[in-house]
Every structure is written in C-alpha cells, then in structure tokens.
Design a protein around this motif. Structure first.
Motif, PDB file in Angstrom:
ATOM      1  N   LEU A 297       3.792  -1.497   2.781  1.00 34.50           N
ATOM      2  CA  LEU A 297       3.165  -2.685   3.368  1.00 34.50           C
ATOM      3  C   LEU A 297       3.865  -3.067   4.688  1.00 34.50           C
ATOM      4  CD1 LEU A 297       2.588  -4.854   0.151  1.00 34.50           C
ATOM      5  CD2 LEU A 297       1.004  -3.217   1.223  1.00 34.50           C
ATOM      6  N   PRO A 298       3.240  -3.671   5.653  1.00 35.34           N
ATOM      7  CA  PRO A 298       1.869  -4.147   5.593  1.00 35.34           C
ATOM      8  C   PRO A 298       0.846  -3.014   5.694  1.00 35.34           C
ATOM      9  CG  PRO A 298       2.796  -4.487   7.796  1.00 35.34           C
ATOM     10  CD  PRO A 298       3.901  -3.946   6.942  1.00 35.34           C
TER      11      PRO A 298
ATOM     12  N   ARG B 163       0.807   3.013   7.172  1.00 37.15           N
ATOM     13  CA  ARG B 163      -0.059   2.620   8.289  1.00 37.15           C
ATOM     14  C   ARG B 163       0.340   3.369   9.562  1.00 37.15           C
ATOM     15  NH1 ARG B 163       2.461  -0.659  12.112  1.00 37.15           N
ATOM     16  NH2 ARG B 163       4.518  -1.297  11.371  1.00 37.15           N
TER      17      ARG B 163
ATOM     18  N   GLN C  38       1.912   3.641  12.980  1.00 36.71           N
ATOM     19  CA  GLN C  38       3.040   2.896  13.582  1.00 36.71           C
ATOM     20  C   GLN C  38       2.816   2.804  15.094  1.00 36.71           C
ATOM     21  OE1 GLN C  38       6.036   1.977  11.613  1.00 36.71           O
ATOM     22  NE2 GLN C  38       4.664   2.397   9.894  1.00 36.71           N
TER      23      GLN C  38
ATOM     24  N   ARG D 101       9.544   5.166   9.121  1.00 40.20           N
ATOM     25  CA  ARG D 101      10.946   5.289   8.661  1.00 40.20           C
ATOM     26  C   ARG D 101      11.059   5.242   7.140  1.00 40.20           C
ATOM     27  NH1 ARG D 101      12.286  -0.307  11.761  1.00 40.20           N
ATOM     28  NH2 ARG D 101      10.988  -1.699  10.538  1.00 40.20           N
ATOM     29  N   THR D 102      10.101   4.585   6.478  1.00 39.03           N
ATOM     30  CA  THR D 102      10.187   4.495   5.010  1.00 39.03           C
ATOM     31  C   THR D 102       9.989   5.886   4.394  1.00 39.03           C
ATOM     32  OG1 THR D 102       7.844   4.041   4.688  1.00 39.03           O
ATOM     33  CG2 THR D 102       9.232   2.147   5.074  1.00 39.03           C
TER      34      THR D 102
HETATM   35  C1  NCD Z   1       7.817  -1.048   6.696  1.00 35.16           C
HETATM   36  C2  NCD Z   1       8.765  -1.037   7.861  1.00 35.16           C
HETATM   37  O1  NCD Z   1       9.086  -2.058   8.437  1.00 35.16           O
HETATM   38  O2  NCD Z   1       9.182   0.068   8.189  1.00 35.16           O
HETATM   39  N1  NCD Z   1       7.615  -2.296   6.163  1.00 35.16           N
HETATM   40  C3  NCD Z   1       8.528  -2.852   5.328  1.00 35.16           C
HETATM   41  O3  NCD Z   1       9.705  -2.842   5.544  1.00 35.16           O
HETATM   42  N2  NCD Z   1       8.025  -3.377   4.217  1.00 35.16           N
HETATM   43  C4  NCD Z   1       6.569  -0.326   6.934  1.00 35.16           C
HETATM   44  C5  NCD Z   1       5.729  -0.667   8.110  1.00 35.16           C
HETATM   45  O4  NCD Z   1       6.012  -1.571   8.885  1.00 35.16           O
HETATM   46  O5  NCD Z   1       4.735   0.020   8.265  1.00 35.16           O
END
Ligand code: NCD
Length: 369
Positions: free
Chosen positions: A316-317, A277, A279, A215-216
């Motif tokens: 991250l993570p 990473r 998911q 989602r990022t």
């Molecule tokens: C991300 C998420 O939760 O989407 N982490 C976060 O918010 N720092 C990325 C992830 O979990 O891979």
C-alpha cells in the motif's frame, strides 16, 4: 572505530558482509538499514516477539507493562519523504513501548534553509534522542548517517523506514510475519509461537508491478532467501523488471526464480502474490507514462484459478493493482499487513534496545500454563 566506517565512498564498494558487520554490535543488529542484516534466527525472534506483543497488549495490565519497557527513551521520526502509514505505524509502535517521539517531516522549516547540510541537521537533532527512524529519498543516506553518528561516538540506533528505491527492511519483516500468519494460521491461532518452522519451503511467491524501483520488493526478496525451497516469479513490464543485483543474490543463495508477463497465466501456481504500484515519483522525465501498467492487475474474475490459501499482498498505497471486490475475500492480506506492521515495528524497536528477554519472560509467565 574501524577505518571503513569513516569513508562513505569506500563503503559503497564494500562487500555486503562487511557493510552488515559495520551495522552490528557484538554480532547483534544495532542499526536496522539493510534486509541482508537479518539471518533466520533474528527473523524468527522478531516474528515471535511481534506475536507476543500483540497478545500481551490485549489486556490493560499487559499494555501497561509494555508502556514501561522503554519509557526512558525518546525517538525522532525523521521522515523526509511522503508517508502516513509507515510514519503512523512507527508512531504507534513507539506508543506501545512507552517511547516519547517527535517528528521532522519538513526540512524547509529547519536550519537547512540557513545553509546547514542535511547530515549536520541529523547529527545535531540526534543529540536529543535515543533512536532515529528515518525515511529518505536518497539511497544510502540512512547508512551514511549511521556511520556518521558512530564516528562521533554518540551512536544511537537508526532504523531505515524506506531509503529511496533501495530498501525498506521493516516492511519486509512485516511481510514475512504476515506470510507466516497466512501459511501457519491454524498453528499460530492455537498459540504455537515457533516461527523457526520453514513455512516457505515449496511455496511460490509472485511479485507484480514496478519491481525495479519498488524498495519493498527488493527487501522482501532478500529476506525470502533465508527460507530454502521458496520459489519466486517476477511479473513486470520489461522496463520495470527486477534488477540484476537481486537476481545475482538469488542465484548465490540457490533460489529458484522465473519471469512472467501476465498475472492470469501464472496465478494458479501462486501461494502468495505481492502486488505493487507504479513508482512514478522516481521518473526522470515522465518515462513511465508510456508503459501499459494497467495489465499488472489482479482481478476478482481470476478467483476460480486462485489456490484456496493464496495470500494477496500489497505494501500500500494501491492504485488500480487490486480489484476492490477482492477486499472482502479472506485471502486478501493487505489490511492485515498494516496491522501486523505495527507489532513488527514494536518488536524491532524492542529488540534494538535489548528488551526481547523481558518480553519473552513476561509472555512465558502470563501465557504458558
Ligand atoms: C511503500 C513504500 O513507501 O515504499 N509503502 C509503505 O511503506 N507502506 C510502497 C509504496 O509507496 O509504493
């Protein structure tokens, strides 16, 4: 209340512009749910506010001023999906602004075990607070709740802290802020707070990893479209490549993009590389176990091919996506992202409560000579 706001099934099919309008009040963002809500002017303002906040907070007096800004507000951090860094980032942002917060992280100890629906739980608990920050595994739940509260005429802002595989708008904002700080380091260090400069024109940003479910990446791709002249490269296994809806959006915004299969083959072209990473919590039947994900990795051995100012990013993570030898390379931005996120979230919360004017006034009085 507009009729559309009451019918979730119809809302899903609404054009984005209409969805965005329903989340705003008087042309200003009210609920922070979708990255498409942010125009350039709002992103620029939030970056400037974040930078001002971190400067103001450097002195005890500054921090004390910030703590009075929203000391009359209470926030609920409703985090139903695993989270420590984003949760604590919002918690720290609340503390900086003097907001008292409480948390809901485990619905199994709430009245949901008595058969209450989750939307009822949110409607009930929202009565104690002035702001909800929500992380939820279901796409669209935060947006649905924003409209549910609006329909009760008891509306308080909802900030999306991650909605399933769909969006993570505050992460995208902190990523843009981090990129500004990386590309405009010298100017910003000298106290230039003009974030309206397009530092992204002519820059190539590569996204690597699970681009389909990350989602990022989706939210950041939306925000980058606000910067004419940016170019994107998507590097992912075919099964996890970026979705068609994002590519359509890029096309509509005339953003140039390309695909690649191998980080090493394109790293020399990149001004920023955004690693992610796998998911696999979203796997239905362990399907991603069959994917050779280890190839989607950045190694310290690639350093000779890096541009001198490459920004290495990761929300991250991380698992094995980034060679740990790169952690001490000044081009590694992933720990700065975490720090920048706290200021950006404080900026977004302050903005939601119309405190931007007070912050700008304070900064101008104390920091400009
Ligand atoms: C991300 C998420 O939760 O989407 N982490 C976060 O918010 N720092 C990325 C992830 O979990 O891979």
């Amino acid at each position: 209340m507009p009729e559309e706001a009451r019918k979730p099934e119809e809302r899903e099919t609404l054009p984005t512009a209409k969805r965005v309008a329903l989340l705003n009040r008087h042309d200003r963002i009210f609920h922070v749910i979708l990255a498409q809500q942010f125009d350039r002017e709002t992103i620029d303002t939030l970056c400037k506010l974040a930078e001002m906040l971190r400067n103001i907070a450097e002195t005890r007096q500054g921090l004390q001023f910030l703590k009075t800004l929203l000391s009359h507000k209470r926030a609920m951090l409703y985090f139903i999906q695993p989270s420590t860094r984003t949760f604590l980032s919002f918690a720290a942002a609340c503390q900086i602004l003097g907001i008292a917060y409480d948390e809901v992280r485990n619905p199994s100890v709430s009245s949901e075990v008595k058969g209450e629906t989750e939307d009822d739980t949110v409607r009930v608990l929202s009565q104690y607070f002035n702001l909800i920050v929500m992380r939820h595994p279901k796409e669209g739940f935060a947006e649905e709740m924003a409209h549910a509260l609006d329909a009760l005429n008891m509306s308080i802002p909802i900030i999306n802290g991650g909605s399933g595989q769909d969006q993570h708008p505050t992460q995208a904002l902190l990523d843009i802020y981090t990129l500004h700080r990386a590309f405009g380091r010298v100017a910003i260090e000298r106290g230039n707070l003009d974030f309206s400069t397009n530092r992204f024109a002519g820059k190539t940003i590569a996204f690597v990893g699970d681009l389909k479910r990350g989602r990022t990446v989706r939210s950041l791709a939306y925000l980058l479209c606000r910067y004419p002249g940016v170019r994107m490269i998507f590097i992912a296994p075919p099964e996890l490549q970026i979705s068609e809806d994002i590519l359509e959006y890029l096309g509509r915004n005339e953003v140039e993009y390309a695909f690649a299969d191998d980080v090493g083959a394109v790293i020399h072209e990149c001004d920023a590389i955004y690693m992610t990473r796998l998911q696999d919590e979203y796997d239905v039947a362990g399907e991603s176990k069959k994917i050779d994900f280890d190839r989607f990795h950045i190694s310290a051995d690639m350093t000779p091919r890096f541009k001198p100012d490459l920004a290495i990013m990761h929300p991250l993570p991380r698992r094995k996506e980034i060679d740990r030898r790169l952690d001490t390379d000044p081009r590694a931005q992933y720990f700065s992202q975490v720090h920048n996120g706290m200021w950006m979230r404080a900026a977004a919360i302050a903005y939601a409560f119309h405190m931007d004017g007070a912050i700008i006034d304070h900064y101008q009085t104390h920091f400009t000579y």
